[in-house]
Motif scaffolding. Structure first.
Motif, PDB file in Angstrom:
ATOM      1  N   PHE A 124      -0.110  -7.492 -12.076  1.00 29.87           N
ATOM      2  CA  PHE A 124      -1.198  -6.902 -11.292  1.00 29.87           C
ATOM      3  C   PHE A 124      -2.429  -7.763 -11.521  1.00 29.87           C
ATOM      4  O   PHE A 124      -2.473  -8.561 -12.478  1.00 29.87           O
ATOM      5  CB  PHE A 124      -1.438  -5.425 -11.662  1.00 29.87           C
ATOM      6  CG  PHE A 124      -1.716  -5.148 -13.113  1.00 29.87           C
ATOM      7  CD1 PHE A 124      -3.011  -5.225 -13.634  1.00 29.87           C
ATOM      8  CD2 PHE A 124      -0.686  -4.802 -13.977  1.00 29.87           C
ATOM      9  CE1 PHE A 124      -3.265  -4.962 -14.968  1.00 29.87           C
ATOM     10  CE2 PHE A 124      -0.930  -4.527 -15.318  1.00 29.87           C
ATOM     11  CZ  PHE A 124      -2.223  -4.618 -15.819  1.00 29.87           C
ATOM     12  N   GLU A 125      -3.414  -7.607 -10.664  1.00 30.72           N
ATOM     13  CA  GLU A 125      -4.606  -8.443 -10.760  1.00 30.72           C
ATOM     14  C   GLU A 125      -5.312  -8.199 -12.100  1.00 30.72           C
ATOM     15  O   GLU A 125      -5.459  -7.050 -12.516  1.00 30.72           O
ATOM     16  CB  GLU A 125      -5.534  -8.088  -9.594  1.00 30.72           C
ATOM     17  CG  GLU A 125      -6.650  -9.063  -9.369  1.00 30.72           C
ATOM     18  CD  GLU A 125      -7.517  -8.618  -8.181  1.00 30.72           C
ATOM     19  OE1 GLU A 125      -6.982  -8.104  -7.182  1.00 30.72           O
ATOM     20  OE2 GLU A 125      -8.746  -8.774  -8.300  1.00 30.72           O
ATOM     21  N   THR A 207       2.641   6.757  -8.675  1.00 30.47           N
ATOM     22  CA  THR A 207       1.328   6.111  -8.779  1.00 30.47           C
ATOM     23  C   THR A 207       1.483   4.830  -9.585  1.00 30.47           C
ATOM     24  O   THR A 207       2.272   4.786 -10.522  1.00 30.47           O
ATOM     25  CB  THR A 207       0.343   7.047  -9.520  1.00 30.47           C
ATOM     26  OG1 THR A 207       0.328   8.309  -8.854  1.00 30.47           O
ATOM     27  CG2 THR A 207      -1.065   6.484  -9.553  1.00 30.47           C
ATOM     28  N   THR A 208       0.735   3.814  -9.227  1.00 26.57           N
ATOM     29  CA  THR A 208       0.780   2.596 -10.035  1.00 26.57           C
ATOM     30  C   THR A 208      -0.598   1.956 -10.153  1.00 26.57           C
ATOM     31  O   THR A 208      -1.550   2.415  -9.530  1.00 26.57           O
ATOM     32  CB  THR A 208       1.807   1.583  -9.481  1.00 26.57           C
ATOM     33  OG1 THR A 208       2.034   0.573 -10.481  1.00 26.57           O
ATOM     34  CG2 THR A 208       1.317   0.900  -8.212  1.00 26.57           C
ATOM     35  N   LYS A 210      -3.198  -1.063  -9.566  1.00 29.93           N
ATOM     36  CA  LYS A 210      -3.374  -2.171  -8.620  1.00 29.93           C
ATOM     37  C   LYS A 210      -4.081  -3.335  -9.303  1.00 29.93           C
ATOM     38  O   LYS A 210      -3.721  -4.483  -9.138  1.00 29.93           O
ATOM     39  CB  LYS A 210      -4.173  -1.702  -7.418  1.00 29.93           C
ATOM     40  CG  LYS A 210      -4.306  -2.791  -6.379  1.00 29.93           C
ATOM     41  CD  LYS A 210      -4.530  -2.236  -5.007  1.00 29.93           C
ATOM     42  CE  LYS A 210      -4.482  -3.356  -3.990  1.00 29.93           C
ATOM     43  NZ  LYS A 210      -4.807  -2.891  -2.661  1.00 29.93           N
ATOM     44  N   ARG A 211      -5.119  -3.039 -10.064  1.00 34.46           N
ATOM     45  CA  ARG A 211      -5.797  -4.116 -10.789  1.00 34.46           C
ATOM     46  C   ARG A 211      -6.594  -3.546 -11.956  1.00 34.46           C
ATOM     47  O   ARG A 211      -6.988  -2.372 -11.945  1.00 34.46           O
ATOM     48  CB  ARG A 211      -6.730  -4.904  -9.862  1.00 34.46           C
ATOM     49  CG  ARG A 211      -7.860  -4.057  -9.339  1.00 34.46           C
ATOM     50  CD  ARG A 211      -8.733  -4.819  -8.353  1.00 34.46           C
ATOM     51  NE  ARG A 211      -9.654  -3.862  -7.753  1.00 34.46           N
ATOM     52  CZ  ARG A 211     -10.975  -3.948  -7.830  1.00 34.46           C
ATOM     53  NH1 ARG A 211     -11.553  -4.959  -8.440  1.00 34.46           N
ATOM     54  NH2 ARG A 211     -11.735  -3.017  -7.287  1.00 34.46           N
ATOM     55  N   GLU A 222      -7.952   0.269 -11.293  1.00 35.99           N
ATOM     56  CA  GLU A 222      -7.761   0.826  -9.959  1.00 35.99           C
ATOM     57  C   GLU A 222      -6.306   1.245  -9.819  1.00 35.99           C
ATOM     58  O   GLU A 222      -5.393   0.446 -10.054  1.00 35.99           O
ATOM     59  CB  GLU A 222      -8.108  -0.210  -8.882  1.00 35.99           C
ATOM     60  CG  GLU A 222      -7.903   0.339  -7.467  1.00 35.99           C
ATOM     61  CD  GLU A 222      -8.232  -0.677  -6.367  1.00 35.99           C
ATOM     62  OE1 GLU A 222      -8.771  -1.761  -6.662  1.00 35.99           O
ATOM     63  OE2 GLU A 222      -7.924  -0.360  -5.203  1.00 35.99           O
ATOM     64  N   ILE A 224      -3.259   3.351  -7.381  1.00 33.47           N
ATOM     65  CA  ILE A 224      -2.917   3.718  -6.003  1.00 33.47           C
ATOM     66  C   ILE A 224      -1.668   4.587  -5.994  1.00 33.47           C
ATOM     67  O   ILE A 224      -0.853   4.526  -6.914  1.00 33.47           O
ATOM     68  CB  ILE A 224      -2.634   2.460  -5.136  1.00 33.47           C
ATOM     69  CG1 ILE A 224      -1.660   1.532  -5.877  1.00 33.47           C
ATOM     70  CG2 ILE A 224      -3.911   1.731  -4.760  1.00 33.47           C
ATOM     71  CD1 ILE A 224      -1.077   0.440  -5.016  1.00 33.47           C
ATOM     72  N   GLU A 232       2.295   1.013  -0.939  1.00 39.07           N
ATOM     73  CA  GLU A 232       0.990   1.626  -1.170  1.00 39.07           C
ATOM     74  C   GLU A 232       0.650   2.646  -0.079  1.00 39.07           C
ATOM     75  O   GLU A 232       0.788   2.362   1.106  1.00 39.07           O
ATOM     76  CB  GLU A 232      -0.078   0.512  -1.208  1.00 39.07           C
ATOM     77  CG  GLU A 232      -1.465   1.042  -1.414  1.00 39.07           C
ATOM     78  CD  GLU A 232      -2.507  -0.066  -1.584  1.00 39.07           C
ATOM     79  OE1 GLU A 232      -2.123  -1.256  -1.725  1.00 39.07           O
ATOM     80  OE2 GLU A 232      -3.704   0.266  -1.577  1.00 39.07           O
ATOM     81  N   SER A 237      -6.594   4.698  -3.098  1.00 35.32           N
ATOM     82  CA  SER A 237      -7.117   4.016  -4.279  1.00 35.32           C
ATOM     83  C   SER A 237      -8.148   4.864  -5.035  1.00 35.32           C
ATOM     84  O   SER A 237      -8.995   5.522  -4.435  1.00 35.32           O
ATOM     85  CB  SER A 237      -7.729   2.685  -3.828  1.00 35.32           C
ATOM     86  OG  SER A 237      -8.759   2.324  -4.690  1.00 35.32           O
TER      87      SER A 237
END
Ligand SMILES: Cc1cc2nc3c(=O)[nH]c(=O)nc-3n(C[C@H](O)[C@H](O)[C@H](O)COP(=O)(O)OP(=O)(O)OC[C@H]3O[C@@H](n4cnc5c(N)ncnc54)[C@H](O)[C@@H]3O)c2cc1C
Ligand code: FES
Lengths: 364, 101
Positions: A124-125, A207-208, A210-211, A222, A224, A232, A237
């Motif tokens: 992830f970012e 849910t996971t 994102k960054r 963050e 999502i 997504e 978000s």
């Protein structure tokens, strides 16, 4: 080069139990451990063990480690090297170890690999920001060194490890605001999950992450929502402040040393990824080399111990030093291993072991 | 942050160990690794990545990933998460591949 009868790499439950049997059978054992203590993952486990009909259920992990260590540590035929990493494995059972700045080589008549597993990572970012930690890392810092690496934690992954480490974080004085889980259901045992919910932790399924957000270290995350195809959900978000983001998305077996000598491996997802092929005597495709515990399939400490006992017995037999009660002990530990895998959680392991068996037939 | 009260574990007051981090004198505890001592001091950045100079902290804390590599007593690429802290150690953040003298 220093010669030894058996060399065991890794002093976790699997390696310790293998050493116990090899010593009892009369073998001379060199046990090499990377960290400053024996016990492997067990040394940081403060919770009472689950594990079904096993003799150690209800014990705390570090007490089990203490017991296993105390039973062998004064044995005259045992040599333990701590703070020593095996960095090379060669044909003819030769290992190179690194201790401080010094490299030394040893050769074993037989070798047993019990290096355990390493934590998986997630893409992830900003996943490289300081403050993004593996669940095991957090556990090591808090339960071994008494240091809390974060006060407000978000956990990624709701398997047993994610749940247990969340609970241990709360015991150590941190707040775990949220556990996110990509699957539509909680992965670990319900008892652990309910305890956390009572303590104010939100468990968000589907849910996971994102960054991670932050300049020099994690300040927020963050998250999502995911639909049934793990895509997504638009406009889902949310940003959650945190000072540590804990990744608990599973373990992968550490078979890398074995790959150095060309031991055959196979990708078996049920066992955690690439694993060395072993036969029913825990022998790799290079017969004097054995492998047991999490490095041949992610399971539990109870299983790692039984495999360790069995591996130690078979290795002694291989060296023509059969334990006087070999047959009895084999039967006993095989039976316990069977019982451990008999429950609903053993299904996956059994499917993985079936694939291993099929692959072995192909090899022969 | 050091854990003071814990329902299961006891962390008795340990002897202090003096060392230097980026040239400044700091203190850790007996029994610490370099990484645990720095974490207790609130220091999260242990080095910077080679190409993009991004901050790096520890990740696995058991010697698997090399994310905690630092320069210790002039030696680069020391996995500080499994290296015991010693009196007067000289610890620096690493920013490059390291030079072996
Ligand atoms: C948070 C958490 C909770 C858990 N809870 C439970 C539970 O309740 N019940 C249960 O049954 N199981 C539990 N487990 C699983 C259990 O801890 C593991 O399955 C078990 O420790 C595996 O044993 P092992 O000996 O194969 O590996 P490990 O315990 O990982 O030991 C491997 C050892 O090898 C050493 N090593 C690795 N590479 C080298 C090298 N190159 N040179 C020298 N040494 C090396 C490592 O330092 C380590 O000490 C839990 C695990 C975690 C992370
Ligand atoms: S944090 Fe992974 S090697 Fe030190």
């Amino acid at each position: 080069m220093i010669k030894k009868e058996c060399i065991i790499i890794g002093g976790g439950p699997a390696g310790l139990c293998a050493a116990t049997m090899a010593l009892a059978a009369g073998c001379e054992v060199l046990l090499v451990e990377r960290s400053s203590k024996l016990g492997g993952q067990l040394t940081k486990q403060t919770h009472k063990f689950f594990g079904s009909k096993n003799q150690y259920a209800k014990w705390r992990g570090f007490d089990i480690a203490e017991k296993l260590i105390s039973e062998i540590i004064d044995h005259p035929k045992l040599t333990v090297l701590l703070n020593t990493t095996v960095v090379g494995l060669y044909k003819d059972q030769v290992i190179t170890v690194l201790s401080g700045q010094k490299y030394t080589r040893y050769q074993g008549e037989s070798l047993l690999v019990a290096t355990g597993a390493s934590e998986k990572f997630l893409a992830f970012e900003n996943n490289d920001l300081p403050g993004v930690y593996g669940a095991g890392a957090i556990q090591t810092l808090m339960n071994i060194y008494g240091v809390l690496p974060g006060k407000n934690v978000v956990m990624i992954g709701s398997g047993n490890i994610g749940l247990i480490v969340s609970y241990q974080l709360i015991q150590a004085g941190a707040f775990v605001s949220t556990i996110v889980e990509a699957a539509p259901f909680i992965g670990g045992y319900k008892v652990h999950a309910s305890k956390l919910v009572r303590l104010g932790t939100k468990i968000l399924t589907s849910t996971t992450v994102k960054r991670a957000i932050g300049k020099d270290h994690v300040e927020a995350v963050e998250i999502i929502s995911l639909d049934e195809n793990f895509k997504e959900v638009p406009d889902s978000s949310r940003i959650i402040p945190c000072d540590a983001l804990c990744v608990s998305v599973g373990l992968s077996p550490m078979h890398h040393l074995l790959s150095m000598i060309g031991a055959l491996t196979k990708y078996i997802p049920e066992l955690g990824g690439f694993v060395p092929l072993i036969n029913d005597h825990f022998q790799t495709s290079l017969p004097p080399v054995f492998a047991v515990g999490d490095c041949v399939g992610i399971e539990e400490a109870s299983a790692a111990m039984m495999e360790g006992f069995l591996g130690g017995l078979y290795m002694s037999e291989f060296l023509n030093k059969k334990h006087p009660n070999h047959d009895e002990l084999i039967e006993k530990y095989e039976k316990e291993l069977f019982l451990l895998r008999d429950g609903p959680y053993g299904k996956k392991i059994k499917a993985g072991l079936k694939k291993m068996e099929d692959a072995n037939q192909y090899v022969e | 942050m050091r854990i003071k009260n814990h329902p299961i574990l006891e962390f008795p007051q340990e002897e202090e160990i003096a060392f230097t981090f980026e040239g400044k004198s700091v203190k850790g505890n007996k029994g610490d690794t370099i990484a645990s001592a720095l974490s207790a001091l609130g220091i999260m950045t242990l080095g910077h990545s080679i190409k993009r100079n991004r901050p790096r902290g520890f990740y696995c804390a058991i010697g698997n990933c090399a994310s905690c590599n630092m320069i210790v007593n002039g030696v680069p690429n020391v996995r500080t998460c499994i290296t015991s802290l010693e009196e007067n150690m000289d610890v620096w953040r690493q920013k490059d591949k390291g030079v072996i003298k």
